[in-house]
Motif scaffolding. Structure first.
Motif, PDB file in Angstrom:
ATOM      1  N   ALA A  57       4.892   3.338  -8.140  1.00 56.87           N
ATOM      2  CA  ALA A  57       5.315   3.611  -9.521  1.00 56.87           C
ATOM      3  C   ALA A  57       4.859   2.520 -10.482  1.00 56.87           C
ATOM      4  O   ALA A  57       4.371   2.818 -11.583  1.00 56.87           O
ATOM      5  N   ALA A  58       5.000   1.248 -10.093  1.00 56.14           N
ATOM      6  CA  ALA A  58       4.770   0.166 -11.048  1.00 56.14           C
ATOM      7  C   ALA A  58       3.302   0.049 -11.483  1.00 56.14           C
ATOM      8  O   ALA A  58       3.015   0.071 -12.690  1.00 56.14           O
ATOM      9  N   PRO A  59       2.314  -0.066 -10.554  1.00 59.64           N
ATOM     10  CA  PRO A  59       0.930  -0.136 -11.028  1.00 59.64           C
ATOM     11  C   PRO A  59       0.475   1.139 -11.732  1.00 59.64           C
ATOM     12  O   PRO A  59      -0.336   1.087 -12.665  1.00 59.64           O
ATOM     13  N   SER A  60       1.009   2.289 -11.296  1.00 61.48           N
ATOM     14  CA  SER A  60       0.656   3.534 -11.968  1.00 61.48           C
ATOM     15  C   SER A  60       1.157   3.518 -13.403  1.00 61.48           C
ATOM     16  O   SER A  60       0.428   3.879 -14.348  1.00 61.48           O
ATOM     17  N   ALA A  61       2.405   3.084 -13.599  1.00 59.92           N
ATOM     18  CA  ALA A  61       2.952   2.984 -14.955  1.00 59.92           C
ATOM     19  C   ALA A  61       2.162   1.976 -15.783  1.00 59.92           C
ATOM     20  O   ALA A  61       1.877   2.208 -16.964  1.00 59.92           O
ATOM     21  N   LEU A  62       1.775   0.859 -15.151  1.00 62.17           N
ATOM     22  CA  LEU A  62       0.984  -0.135 -15.862  1.00 62.17           C
ATOM     23  C   LEU A  62      -0.363   0.447 -16.292  1.00 62.17           C
ATOM     24  O   LEU A  62      -0.820   0.220 -17.418  1.00 62.17           O
TER      25      LEU A  62
END
Length: 378
Positions: free
Chosen positions: A339-344
């Protein structure tokens, strides 16, 4: 005691770490070849992390059904196959599939390696895990340097992905008959394979371990892109990302020394979070390549001990259920690092990388809250 199973676990973790830390800068090089978006770059990390989550969900039943040696070597072989597909595949589709394969198999390899160390060292697993990650950090330093050097030469960056496979083949030949420690919980009711609910402190520390991984891999996947924005070439940026890994090595060497005596895990975690914030601010708020590289180094020093020490707290909070606690960290880690790198990546496409990286202080703040809550719940 650094006996044969411990040394094997250290070496195997180093091989996996080489692939893991080569993957981020390799994506920068692959993006330069195929010209895909930041969002698609994020999809690669989602597939790896989704594979990690799947491995985490499957590890506990696998660990009950499959002996440690078989699980270790089969996951090593599958990871090498995924690395081969990533480097030999042509175009986006096969390399995306390879990212998923390496996520599943590589995380299984990581988890069984951590399990071997936990089985062998018990209450002093914090020291063993920290020492193991010293070697892993050394491989993390070598990986982007090897990648950058090969990218600049005739051989090409893909050759770097063969190096861990060769090392694992040598390890298998030398250690294939080695007897690995038997998890104590496999022979007692309610042990490592227990289906009882994990303690609250264990679940909070597992979430902390997952967020620590997300903090690190947002930098791994997008740090080189920030350096490109400061004026470095793609190959130079991929190589300069090694400053973060050098910081990891320095931090873990210090962590290995500090954890030789028990009782230092929690103070070291608080200090690590503070150093991570300081380094990230240097990296995030500058337009200078030199200052950004320095910030990545300081960030690496801070991040270095977050994962191994948070994992040690997680396993220590679930006596007799270590395999399930270990699996929980990988499941949560896979979900959060998907989730985190995708959101970034999505934020970076919409608002620029500087705005996208505002996600990092949020993750560090949440990590601090989880550490505090887990300690209260113990």
């Amino acid at each position: 005691m650094r006996d044969a199973p411990t040394r094997l676990a250290y070496a195997t973790l180093g091989c996996f770490t080489f692939w893991l830390y080569a993957f981020g800068p390799a994506l920068t090089l692959l993006r330069g070849e195929l010209q895909f978006s930041y969002t698609l770059l994020g999809v690669y990390s989602v597939l790896w992390s989704g594979g990690a989550a799947l491995a985490g969900a499957a590890f506990a039943p696998l660990a009950r059904a499959v002996p440690r040696p078989a699980l270790l070597w089969s996951s090593a072989l599958a990871t090498a196959a995924g690395a081969g597909l990533f480097t030999l595949g042509s175009g986006v589709t096969p390399t995306l599939v390879a990212a998923g394969v390496m996520g599943v198999a590589g995380t299984t390899l990581l988890t069984v390696t951590q399990a071997v160390l936990s089985d062998r060292h018990g209450p002093r697993r914090d020291r063993a895990l920290t020492e193991a990650n010293v070697g892993a950090a050394a491989c993390a330093v070598v990986a982007p340097l090897a990648l950058g050097a090969l990218a600049a030469g005739a051989a090409g960056w893909r050759v770097a992905f063969a190096l861990p496979a060769v090392a694992l083949a040598v390890l298998f030949w030398r250690s294939r008959r080695l007897v690995l420690p038997v998890p104590a919980g496999h022979s007692t009711p309610g042990g490592a394979g227990s289906t009882g609910r994990l303690p609250l402190a264990c679940r909070l520390f597992a979430a902390l371990t997952a967020l620590a991984t997300a903090v690190e891999f947002c930098l791994v996947y997008f740090g080189a892109e920030v350096l490109v924005g400061t004026g470095l070439s793609t190959a130079a940026a991929a190589t300069a990302l090694g400053s973060n890994y050098l910081g990891l090595l320095a931090g873990r060497l210090a962590g290995a020394a500090l954890t030789r005596r028990p009782g230092r895990t929690v103070p070291l975690l608080y200090a690590s979070l503070a150093v991570t914030v300081a380094g990230f601010l240097l990296f995030w708020l500058t337009g200078s390549a030199a200052v950004a590289v320095l910030g990545l180094f300081v960030c690496g020093v801070g991040i270095a001990n977050l994962y191994p020490l948070a994992l040690a707290l997680t396993l220590g909070a679930a006596p007799g259920q270590e395999d399930r606690a270990n699996a929980r960290t990988q499941l949560l880690g896979g979900l959060v690092t998907a989730a985190a790198p995708s959101a970034l990546g999505v934020l970076a496409d919409a608002h620029g990388l500087t705005a996208g990286f505002a996600l990092e202080p949020v993750l560090v703040g949440a990590s601090l809250l989880l550490l505090f809550a887990g300690l209260r719940a113990r």
